[in-house]
Design a protein around this motif. Structure first.
Motif, PDB file in Angstrom:
ATOM      1  N   ASN A   4       0.853  -1.184   0.000  1.00 58.02           N
ATOM      2  CA  ASN A   4       0.000   0.000   0.000  1.00 58.02           C
ATOM      3  C   ASN A   4       0.890   1.235   0.000  1.00 58.02           C
ATOM      4  O   ASN A   4       2.088   1.148   0.307  1.00 58.02           O
ATOM      5  CB  ASN A   4      -0.920   0.022   1.216  1.00 58.02           C
ATOM      6  N   MET A   5       0.300   2.343  -0.324  1.00 59.89           N
ATOM      7  CA  MET A   5       1.062   3.594  -0.355  1.00 59.89           C
ATOM      8  C   MET A   5       0.267   4.689   0.355  1.00 59.89           C
ATOM      9  O   MET A   5      -0.934   4.846   0.118  1.00 59.89           O
ATOM     10  CB  MET A   5       1.354   4.015  -1.801  1.00 59.89           C
ATOM     11  N   LEU A   6       0.928   5.412   1.223  1.00 61.87           N
ATOM     12  CA  LEU A   6       0.329   6.564   1.893  1.00 61.87           C
ATOM     13  C   LEU A   6       0.415   7.752   0.945  1.00 61.87           C
ATOM     14  O   LEU A   6       1.512   8.207   0.595  1.00 61.87           O
ATOM     15  CB  LEU A   6       1.077   6.870   3.193  1.00 61.87           C
ATOM     16  N   VAL A   7      -0.759   8.224   0.489  1.00 61.13           N
ATOM     17  CA  VAL A   7      -0.804   9.404  -0.369  1.00 61.13           C
ATOM     18  C   VAL A   7      -1.702  10.447   0.284  1.00 61.13           C
ATOM     19  O   VAL A   7      -2.680  10.103   0.968  1.00 61.13           O
ATOM     20  CB  VAL A   7      -1.311   9.071  -1.786  1.00 61.13           C
ATOM     21  N   VAL A   8      -1.360  11.701   0.068  1.00 59.33           N
ATOM     22  CA  VAL A   8      -2.088  12.797   0.712  1.00 59.33           C
ATOM     23  C   VAL A   8      -2.513  13.819  -0.332  1.00 59.33           C
ATOM     24  O   VAL A   8      -1.964  13.892  -1.439  1.00 59.33           O
ATOM     25  CB  VAL A   8      -1.223  13.494   1.790  1.00 59.33           C
ATOM     26  N   SER A   9      -3.504  14.607   0.035  1.00 57.41           N
ATOM     27  CA  SER A   9      -3.945  15.705  -0.817  1.00 57.41           C
ATOM     28  C   SER A   9      -2.795  16.674  -1.052  1.00 57.41           C
ATOM     29  O   SER A   9      -1.970  16.917  -0.158  1.00 57.41           O
ATOM     30  CB  SER A   9      -5.112  16.434  -0.140  1.00 57.41           C
ATOM     31  N   ASN A  10      -2.738  17.249  -2.242  1.00 55.46           N
ATOM     32  CA  ASN A  10      -1.696  18.237  -2.524  1.00 55.46           C
ATOM     33  C   ASN A  10      -1.842  19.475  -1.642  1.00 55.46           C
ATOM     34  O   ASN A  10      -0.879  20.211  -1.441  1.00 55.46           O
ATOM     35  CB  ASN A  10      -1.747  18.649  -4.000  1.00 55.46           C
ATOM     36  N   ALA A  11      -3.048  19.675  -1.111  1.00 58.72           N
ATOM     37  CA  ALA A  11      -3.284  20.828  -0.234  1.00 58.72           C
ATOM     38  C   ALA A  11      -2.888  20.544   1.210  1.00 58.72           C
ATOM     39  O   ALA A  11      -2.902  21.455   2.049  1.00 58.72           O
ATOM     40  CB  ALA A  11      -4.758  21.231  -0.293  1.00 58.72           C
ATOM     41  N   PHE A  12      -2.535  19.289   1.506  1.00 57.96           N
ATOM     42  CA  PHE A  12      -2.160  18.893   2.863  1.00 57.96           C
ATOM     43  C   PHE A  12      -0.697  19.290   3.090  1.00 57.96           C
ATOM     44  O   PHE A  12       0.183  18.908   2.302  1.00 57.96           O
ATOM     45  CB  PHE A  12      -2.338  17.388   3.005  1.00 57.96           C
ATOM     46  N   GLN A  24      -8.096  13.970   3.944  1.00 54.02           N
ATOM     47  CA  GLN A  24      -6.709  14.349   3.695  1.00 54.02           C
ATOM     48  C   GLN A  24      -5.820  13.247   3.093  1.00 54.02           C
ATOM     49  O   GLN A  24      -4.852  13.548   2.400  1.00 54.02           O
ATOM     50  CB  GLN A  24      -6.055  14.844   4.994  1.00 54.02           C
ATOM     51  N   LEU A  25      -6.140  11.984   3.326  1.00 54.53           N
ATOM     52  CA  LEU A  25      -5.170  10.956   2.932  1.00 54.53           C
ATOM     53  C   LEU A  25      -5.810   9.583   2.809  1.00 54.53           C
ATOM     54  O   LEU A  25      -6.955   9.367   3.214  1.00 54.53           O
ATOM     55  CB  LEU A  25      -4.045  10.886   3.967  1.00 54.53           C
ATOM     56  N   ILE A  26      -5.024   8.642   2.268  1.00 53.43           N
ATOM     57  CA  ILE A  26      -5.440   7.243   2.169  1.00 53.43           C
ATOM     58  C   ILE A  26      -4.197   6.362   2.069  1.00 53.43           C
ATOM     59  O   ILE A  26      -3.195   6.758   1.468  1.00 53.43           O
ATOM     60  CB  ILE A  26      -6.355   7.013   0.938  1.00 53.43           C
ATOM     61  N   PHE A  27      -4.242   5.201   2.693  1.00 50.32           N
ATOM     62  CA  PHE A  27      -3.180   4.202   2.580  1.00 50.32           C
ATOM     63  C   PHE A  27      -3.633   3.206   1.507  1.00 50.32           C
ATOM     64  O   PHE A  27      -3.967   2.066   1.789  1.00 50.32           O
ATOM     65  CB  PHE A  27      -2.979   3.475   3.913  1.00 50.32           C
ATOM     66  N   ASP A  28      -3.633   3.650   0.271  1.00 48.23           N
ATOM     67  CA  ASP A  28      -4.273   2.877  -0.784  1.00 48.23           C
ATOM     68  C   ASP A  28      -3.355   1.798  -1.354  1.00 48.23           C
ATOM     69  O   ASP A  28      -2.117   1.875  -1.242  1.00 48.23           O
ATOM     70  CB  ASP A  28      -4.711   3.812  -1.906  1.00 48.23           C
ATOM     71  N   GLY A  48      -0.531  13.581 -10.896  1.00 46.93           N
ATOM     72  CA  GLY A  48      -0.314  14.831 -10.172  1.00 46.93           C
ATOM     73  C   GLY A  48      -1.457  15.217  -9.260  1.00 46.93           C
ATOM     74  O   GLY A  48      -1.508  16.347  -8.762  1.00 46.93           O
ATOM     75  N   ASN A  49      -2.371  14.266  -9.019  1.00 42.90           N
ATOM     76  CA  ASN A  49      -3.555  14.580  -8.212  1.00 42.90           C
ATOM     77  C   ASN A  49      -3.301  14.533  -6.717  1.00 42.90           C
ATOM     78  O   ASN A  49      -3.982  15.216  -5.940  1.00 42.90           O
ATOM     79  CB  ASN A  49      -4.682  13.600  -8.553  1.00 42.90           C
ATOM     80  N   VAL A  50      -2.359  13.683  -6.291  1.00 39.94           N
ATOM     81  CA  VAL A  50      -2.016  13.531  -4.877  1.00 39.94           C
ATOM     82  C   VAL A  50      -0.503  13.389  -4.765  1.00 39.94           C
ATOM     83  O   VAL A  50       0.210  13.270  -5.765  1.00 39.94           O
ATOM     84  CB  VAL A  50      -2.704  12.293  -4.252  1.00 39.94           C
ATOM     85  N   ARG A  51      -0.023  13.345  -3.527  1.00 39.01           N
ATOM     86  CA  ARG A  51       1.412  13.274  -3.268  1.00 39.01           C
ATOM     87  C   ARG A  51       1.726  12.026  -2.440  1.00 39.01           C
ATOM     88  O   ARG A  51       1.036  11.735  -1.464  1.00 39.01           O
ATOM     89  CB  ARG A  51       1.843  14.544  -2.530  1.00 39.01           C
ATOM     90  N   ALA A  52       2.746  11.289  -2.825  1.00 37.27           N
ATOM     91  CA  ALA A  52       3.132  10.075  -2.107  1.00 37.27           C
ATOM     92  C   ALA A  52       4.090  10.399  -0.969  1.00 37.27           C
ATOM     93  O   ALA A  52       5.057  11.145  -1.152  1.00 37.27           O
ATOM     94  CB  ALA A  52       3.797   9.088  -3.062  1.00 37.27           C
ATOM     95  N   LEU A  53       3.808   9.829   0.225  1.00 37.60           N
ATOM     96  CA  LEU A  53       4.709  10.024   1.370  1.00 37.60           C
ATOM     97  C   LEU A  53       5.487   8.763   1.718  1.00 37.60           C
ATOM     98  O   LEU A  53       6.603   8.857   2.224  1.00 37.60           O
ATOM     99  CB  LEU A  53       3.912  10.481   2.604  1.00 37.60           C
ATOM    100  N   GLY A  54       4.900   7.586   1.479  1.00 36.77           N
ATOM    101  CA  GLY A  54       5.612   6.367   1.862  1.00 36.77           C
ATOM    102  C   GLY A  54       4.855   5.114   1.474  1.00 36.77           C
ATOM    103  O   GLY A  54       3.645   5.161   1.203  1.00 36.77           O
ATOM    104  N   VAL A  55       5.564   3.998   1.438  1.00 37.59           N
ATOM    105  CA  VAL A  55       4.949   2.696   1.176  1.00 37.59           C
ATOM    106  C   VAL A  55       4.910   1.900   2.479  1.00 37.59           C
ATOM    107  O   VAL A  55       5.695   2.139   3.408  1.00 37.59           O
ATOM    108  CB  VAL A  55       5.706   1.904   0.095  1.00 37.59           C
ATOM    109  N   THR A  56       3.991   0.928   2.533  1.00 36.09           N
ATOM    110  CA  THR A  56       3.769   0.188   3.778  1.00 36.09           C
ATOM    111  C   THR A  56       4.584  -1.095   3.877  1.00 36.09           C
ATOM    112  O   THR A  56       4.485  -1.811   4.867  1.00 36.09           O
ATOM    113  CB  THR A  56       2.280  -0.163   3.932  1.00 36.09           C
ATOM    114  N   SER A  57       5.365  -1.406   2.856  1.00 36.20           N
ATOM    115  CA  SER A  57       6.244  -2.572   2.920  1.00 36.20           C
ATOM    116  C   SER A  57       7.425  -2.276   3.845  1.00 36.20           C
ATOM    117  O   SER A  57       7.764  -1.111   4.081  1.00 36.20           O
ATOM    118  CB  SER A  57       6.757  -2.925   1.519  1.00 36.20           C
TER     119      SER A  57
END
Length: 324
Positions: A128-136, A202-206, A218-227
């Motif tokens: 999974n990947m933690l992605v957040v709104s670009n406004a966050f 604000q976010l999802i661990f999708d 370019g719709n959201v920003r990636a912060l990290g992966v869950t592996s």
């Protein structure tokens, strides 16, 4: 008397011959379309992978493998429908971490997944990947944790439904970081992204496939992966475990069938999936979704699902979450 006996023996021989010549119920499988139920919405990560695999299997088996989206209840509506179907190999279920999680998260399920299904085949492993709104505001996992602690209860996270790995990855993150966030479940991540993009949530661990599609757009920003380590297809995205030691949520995709499905049918399907995962073109398409092929025997896949069920039971208890 001898003549009667001879006629009786001859008749018995003919009868036995007829029985022996009668093909088993699974002979010629499949001789009509196969329905593959998935518990999430069209356009989401499960749906994308299911349709890639279904097309390959349709071509291989000579019958159409039809993907049916039965959304809701964290995938349990699809599971219940599959389990209640005739065990003839013509109704299959797309299996993912939500099935292992639901066993302990939902207290009143009308079925026992491990008891009422049989494993068919493993397809792939993914993160999974933690992605957040670009406004966050936060740009890193540590900045996110700091921001969360400074704004308790003011951050909301989306999921593809209660009991999915998307949901439980966030719950595990909450426990391990002491972040106070509000859960907003959706009927699949595809329908959640408009609210994330607009910063309503604000976010999802999708799951990586749909998360990466949104990141690339370019719709959201990636912060990290869950592996536990960085994922091969996105090496520039840090593992959350680099900031939160011990954090891990790696998923699996596969196929199960109702209990009682003939072993020979399971063998046919497992062999077909195994051949698919050797096809360079299909493997390349799975790689585009961020998946790593992981073929297994039915028995080994069954052990994986059982092990994941126990692992997530501990996480559910640790996080103190449940769905009635």
């Amino acid at each position: 008397m001898l003549r009667i006996l001879r006629h009786g023996v001859f008749g018995l021989a003919v009868l036995l011959g007829l029985f022996s010549a009668t093909p088993p119920a699974s002979a010629g499988y499949p001789d009509r379309p196969v329905h593959w139920l998935i518990g999430f919405s069209a356009g989401g990560p499960v749906d994308i992978v299911a349709r890639i695999m279904a097309q390959w299997l349709s071509d291989r088996l000579g019958q159409q493998v039809i993907v049916e989206n039965r959304t809701g209840s964290g995938g349990n509506i699809a599971a219940a429908a599959a389990i209640s179907s005739p065990p003839d190999g013509y109704t299959l279920l797309f299996v993912a971490p939500n099935n292992a999680i639901s066993a302990s998260l939902y207290k009143k399920l009308p079925f026992d997944f491990l008891r009422d299904t049989v494993p068919v085949a493993s397809i792939m492993q993914l993160t999974n990947m933690l992605v957040v709104s670009n406004a966050f505001p936060p740009k890193t996992v540590q900045e996110f944790i700091d921001y969360c602690k400074a704004n308790p209860g003011k951050i909301s996270f989306a999921s593809s439904g209660n009991g999915t790995s998307v949901h439980m990855s966030a719950e595990l993150f909450k426990v391990m970081t002491k972040c106070d966030m509000v859960h907003v479940p959706y009927r699949g991540s595809a329908v959640a992204f408009p609210d994330i993009i607009s910063n309503k949530v604000q976010l999802i661990f999708d799951n990586l496939p749909s998360a990466m599609e949104q990141v690339k757009g370019g719709n959201v920003r990636a912060l990290g992966v869950t592996s536990p380590q960085r994922w091969p297809s996105v090496p520039d995205v840090p593992a959350i475990a680099e900031t939160v030691p011990g954090f891990e949520s790696v998923g699996f995709y596969g196929i199960s069938a109702p209990k009682g499905t003939p072993p020979e049918v399971i063998e046919i399907l497992n062999k077909a999936v195994g051949e698919a995962l050797k096809d360079p073109k299909l493997v390349a398409r799975l790689a585009e979704t961020g998946g790593i092929p992981r073929p297994m025997t039915p028995a080994d896949f069954g052990k994986l699902v059982a092990g994941e069920t126990e692992k997530w039971r501990k996480v559910v208890e640790f996080a103190g979450v449940s769905v009635d």
